[in-house]
Design an enzyme around this catalytic site. Sequence first.
Site, mmCIF file in Angstrom:
data_model
loop_
_atom_site.group_PDB
_atom_site.id
_atom_site.type_symbol
_atom_site.label_atom_id
_atom_site.label_comp_id
_atom_site.label_asym_id
_atom_site.label_seq_id
_atom_site.Cartn_x
_atom_site.Cartn_y
_atom_site.Cartn_z
ATOM 1 N N LYS A 101 0.837 -1.201 0.000
ATOM 2 C CA LYS A 101 0.000 0.000 0.000
ATOM 3 C C LYS A 101 0.875 1.255 0.000
ATOM 4 O O LYS A 101 0.622 2.207 -0.736
ATOM 5 C CB LYS A 101 -0.937 0.012 1.212
ATOM 6 C CG LYS A 101 -2.054 1.027 1.071
ATOM 7 C CD LYS A 101 -2.841 1.209 2.325
ATOM 8 C CE LYS A 101 -2.293 2.407 3.080
ATOM 9 N NZ LYS A 101 -2.992 2.686 4.326
ATOM 10 N N ASP A 158 -6.898 1.089 0.834
ATOM 11 C CA ASP A 158 -7.013 1.202 2.293
ATOM 12 C C ASP A 158 -8.408 0.723 2.683
ATOM 13 O O ASP A 158 -9.148 0.199 1.852
ATOM 14 C CB ASP A 158 -6.736 2.649 2.748
ATOM 15 C CG ASP A 158 -7.865 3.591 2.329
ATOM 16 O OD1 ASP A 158 -8.746 3.172 1.542
ATOM 17 O OD2 ASP A 158 -7.876 4.735 2.795
#
Length: 252
Positions: free
Chosen positions: A162, A180
Amino acid sequence: MAKITRKPAPRKAAVPKKKAKATATVAKPKAPAKKSLKAIKPWTPAEVHEVFARFRKANPEPKGELEHVNPFTLLVAVVLSAQATDAGVNKATRALFEIADTPQKMLDLGEERLREYIKTIGLYRTKAKNVIALSAKMLSDFGGEVPRTRAEIESLPGAGRKTANVVLNMAFGEHTMAVDTHVFRVGNRTGMAPGKTPLEVELGLEKMIPAEFMLHAHHWLILHGRYTCLARKPRCEVCLINDLCRWPEKTV
Ligand code: SF4
């Protein structure tokens, strides 16, 4: 739209005590049930295009909310943001980045003083260790610059997929999709990119979203999840895409 039905619970709940405890402590995003994924009518390319055209019209230049002054501080802010809110991270990093906005300055600050700056952020001890280690690695391996490839970014302490996606997108303009908790929820609820893991949702969205929208798609989806498609009480009545959304429980 088919309603989600739950299977009856097995007669013997044979979950070993140890395992139950371990899963309870891991805060994983909730993935949709298998049946609901199958029941959702797939999106057409025209529908997906329409969604992002509406997002673009409403907010042509969406911005992330993590404050930073250069790629290095962006990287640090993303590492600090794991399991923390952007607002909480910003509160701590405003003063920090004034005195430590390069890897060398961060090393000069040192782990102990860094901890003082970020002690309001969850897991700050581990994060301080990682930020010092990643600063050292950037100096030793990458000439003090944030590296530009996914593999190199992921090789830095505290940085995962991420983090790499956010940095590649925001610092270097690449068409990556960081997933997310908000993007995971929106991808699943809308039915645009259902998946049980963030990676599945990421790959699904990358496949669905036309290239012309990919630079900003990550921010549009985060902002949509943060301010409209809220986790507990989605604001479907003011949602820009409520006519296209496939969520069986949408309120309009
Ligand atoms: S209609 Fe409701 S559930 Fe669907 S995307 Fe909009 S806010 Fe989320």
